[in-house]
Design a protein around this motif. Sequence first.
Motif, short mmCIF file in Angstrom:
data_model
loop_
_atom_site.label_atom_id
_atom_site.label_comp_id
_atom_site.label_asym_id
_atom_site.label_seq_id
_atom_site.Cartn_x
_atom_site.Cartn_y
_atom_site.Cartn_z
N SER A 250 -62.33 -30.57 -36.74
CA SER A 250 -61.37 -31.67 -36.62
C SER A 250 -61.40 -32.59 -37.82
CB SER A 250 -61.64 -32.48 -35.33
OG SER A 250 -62.94 -33.04 -35.36
N CYS B 286 -57.28 -30.99 -38.05
CA CYS B 286 -56.37 -31.83 -37.27
C CYS B 286 -54.92 -31.60 -37.66
CB CYS B 286 -56.73 -33.30 -37.45
SG CYS B 286 -58.25 -33.78 -36.60
N THR C 19 -63.70 -30.02 -31.70
CA THR C 19 -63.86 -31.23 -32.50
C THR C 19 -65.25 -31.32 -33.12
OG1 THR C 19 -64.63 -32.57 -30.64
CG2 THR C 19 -62.25 -32.41 -30.99
#
Length: 427
Positions: free
Chosen positions: A176, A181, A198
């Motif tokens: 992430s 992202c 993440t």
Amino acid sequence: MTTAPAPHFPVVVVGGGQAGLAMSRELSVRGIAHVVFEKHRVGHAWRTQRWDSFCLVTPNWQCLLPGFAYAGADPHGFMPRDEIVAYVESYARHIEAPVREGVAVTRIAPAPGGFALETSEGAVTADAVVLAVGGYHRPNIPRSAERLPTGILQVHSSAYRNAESLPEGAVVVVGSGQSGCQIAEDLHLAGRAVHLVTGSAPRCPRVYRGRDAVDWLADLGQYELPVERHPLGAGVRRKANHYLTGRGGGRDIDLRRFAAEGMRLYGRLDGVDPGGAMRFRADLAANLDGADAVYNGICELIDRHIAEAGIDAPPGGRYAPVWQPAADQPQDLDVAASGVSAVVWATGFISDWSFVDLPLFDGSGYPRHQRGVTAVPGVYVLGLPWLHTWGSGRFVGVGRDADYLGDAVAAHLAAQLGTDEPVRRSA
């Protein structure tokens, strides 16, 4: 039979990206003859290692290569990939950089009075060498990837192009940071089912109190902050960059909002079982909370600046979570049973300095240096994140570092010749 001596250059710059070109410009203005060896083409990484919708996350006005500041009509916009390539290529032409494209440097070793370099076009020697190859050399994919089912396509983020290039089905994005992202968002906007794994990357507001956060941070001198003054010191070089995006004119990336819209979020990848199930740590909430804390901390920093300077600006605020992980948040994912067709590994890169046969690295293989000047006289590094400041690995700061190293190279060559005059020899 007498063997002709290898061609000699006062300076060899290894790498023809923005760092190598900035170095070339600074050497040229000092009258120092040099050559730039670029393994591929100028702008190679921008051209081949970015996805189709990629944009800069910093405003165009921060494109400040030496003597070639952004002069377009959208200084507060965000260049897409192809415009970035054009900017770098135009810079190379503008400064008439002596770039030799398609020439790989395969070894650098000591030689009498300087250095011997082996290249794909033969051997050369140099009085000084600037390593402007950055630190992102080889895709970093964990060995656990080998346990995933063979029918699942696996690509590194540098090879991802668009949602249509992946087979139909759900996609797992591991990582992430900025790339992870933004790729997760690209897939989400394309209507794909996304599972995002993440990590601890922080996030940053795009616009706050009427201005882009980058503008505020620049006013605060954050891009000139030297690594020695950062609370983490040199440790900040190992930290992920803040995630946000320049896509669509620029906006925040809010993973909680994505989750509320159907994206599945998980904690950090802990491994892959022999049967192909991915296992995750129970740290999703901590990862999201940590990213939001940095986001709000940046807002607080800007608030203090506005108050202290008496600036008239719209009111501020703090981010309030729009989604929270469930108490029984899944800690594993059976990729086959979940309809996953592809995994995108947004897990960064590994540095590979094996071609440099010189004693300038620490125990982790990172080059030891002080503002780009290594312990080996005549060898310099440029373009690394936090080489000297936060801006060092970006268009906004690489020119300042190149200017500093230009003086260091000139002093080194002058000392070798016993003169205060710059070197103007050519190969």
